[in-house]
Design a protein around this motif. Sequence first.
Motif, mmCIF file in Angstrom:
data_model
loop_
_atom_site.group_PDB
_atom_site.id
_atom_site.type_symbol
_atom_site.label_atom_id
_atom_site.label_comp_id
_atom_site.label_asym_id
_atom_site.label_seq_id
_atom_site.Cartn_x
_atom_site.Cartn_y
_atom_site.Cartn_z
ATOM 1 N N PRO A 1 0.827 -1.212 0.000
ATOM 2 C CA PRO A 1 0.000 0.000 0.000
ATOM 3 C C PRO A 1 0.858 1.257 0.000
ATOM 4 N N SER A 2 0.307 2.331 -0.533
ATOM 5 C CA SER A 2 1.070 3.572 -0.630
ATOM 6 C C SER A 2 1.072 4.363 0.671
ATOM 7 N N SER A 3 0.172 4.064 1.587
ATOM 8 C CA SER A 3 0.135 4.806 2.851
ATOM 9 C C SER A 3 1.281 4.354 3.754
ATOM 10 N N ALA A 4 1.860 5.296 4.468
ATOM 11 C CA ALA A 4 3.007 4.991 5.335
ATOM 12 C C ALA A 4 2.574 4.438 6.685
ATOM 13 N N GLY A 5 1.277 4.387 6.967
ATOM 14 C CA GLY A 5 0.800 3.936 8.261
ATOM 15 C C GLY A 5 0.875 2.441 8.473
ATOM 16 N N GLU A 6 1.152 1.661 7.453
ATOM 17 C CA GLU A 6 1.185 0.203 7.559
ATOM 18 C C GLU A 6 2.606 -0.315 7.420
ATOM 19 N N GLY A 7 3.513 0.217 8.238
ATOM 20 C CA GLY A 7 4.938 -0.128 8.149
ATOM 21 C C GLY A 7 5.229 -1.590 8.399
ATOM 22 N N ALA A 8 4.546 -2.225 9.367
ATOM 23 C CA ALA A 8 4.793 -3.630 9.676
ATOM 24 C C ALA A 8 4.376 -4.518 8.509
ATOM 25 N N CYS A 9 3.267 -4.166 7.873
ATOM 26 C CA CYS A 9 2.781 -4.932 6.719
ATOM 27 C C CYS A 9 3.780 -4.852 5.562
ATOM 28 N N ILE A 10 4.322 -3.658 5.346
ATOM 29 C CA ILE A 10 5.301 -3.454 4.276
ATOM 30 C C ILE A 10 6.559 -4.271 4.548
ATOM 31 N N GLU A 11 7.049 -4.221 5.774
ATOM 32 C CA GLU A 11 8.266 -4.966 6.120
ATOM 33 C C GLU A 11 8.053 -6.468 5.971
ATOM 34 N N GLU A 12 6.896 -6.969 6.375
ATOM 35 C CA GLU A 12 6.592 -8.398 6.258
ATOM 36 C C GLU A 12 6.534 -8.826 4.794
ATOM 37 N N GLU A 13 5.881 -8.005 3.973
ATOM 38 C CA GLU A 13 5.797 -8.353 2.550
ATOM 39 C C GLU A 13 7.168 -8.301 1.891
#
Length: 126
Positions: free
Chosen positions: A38-50
């Motif tokens: 996702p482009s929103s910066a609020g989901e940092g844990a999701c980004i790192e996991e992916e």
Amino acid sequence: MKKAPVTVLRLPRGPDPNSRGFDPNSPRFIALCPTSIPSSAGEGACIEEEQRSRSELRERFLRTLIKMSNKPVNFDMYEGVQVRAKFGASDIDVLNFQVSELQTPIGVQKEALLRCHDMISFSFDV
């Protein structure tokens, strides 16, 4: 005695001078590598996991390509076609595989490029 000319196989190169990849903002990269991040910066844990998952899958795939080198590989193509060849290499985008001794239903080709988009799966003995 006149010798026949030998054709030269040239694989596609990236746009940078060292051919080490493509600009992530280019239309080609966006078309070939869509992201689900996702482009929103609020989901940092999701980004790192992916990113961790993608990194692990990429490493596994690259190790598979290394193990396939110079081994007979079975390729299942569309329309129910099955071919067998000795795996040689992949281009940087993993869009094509270079193979030798390609055994097809209509004969044997000494050298060939197989487009990955034409494949369903491939397998080889470890």
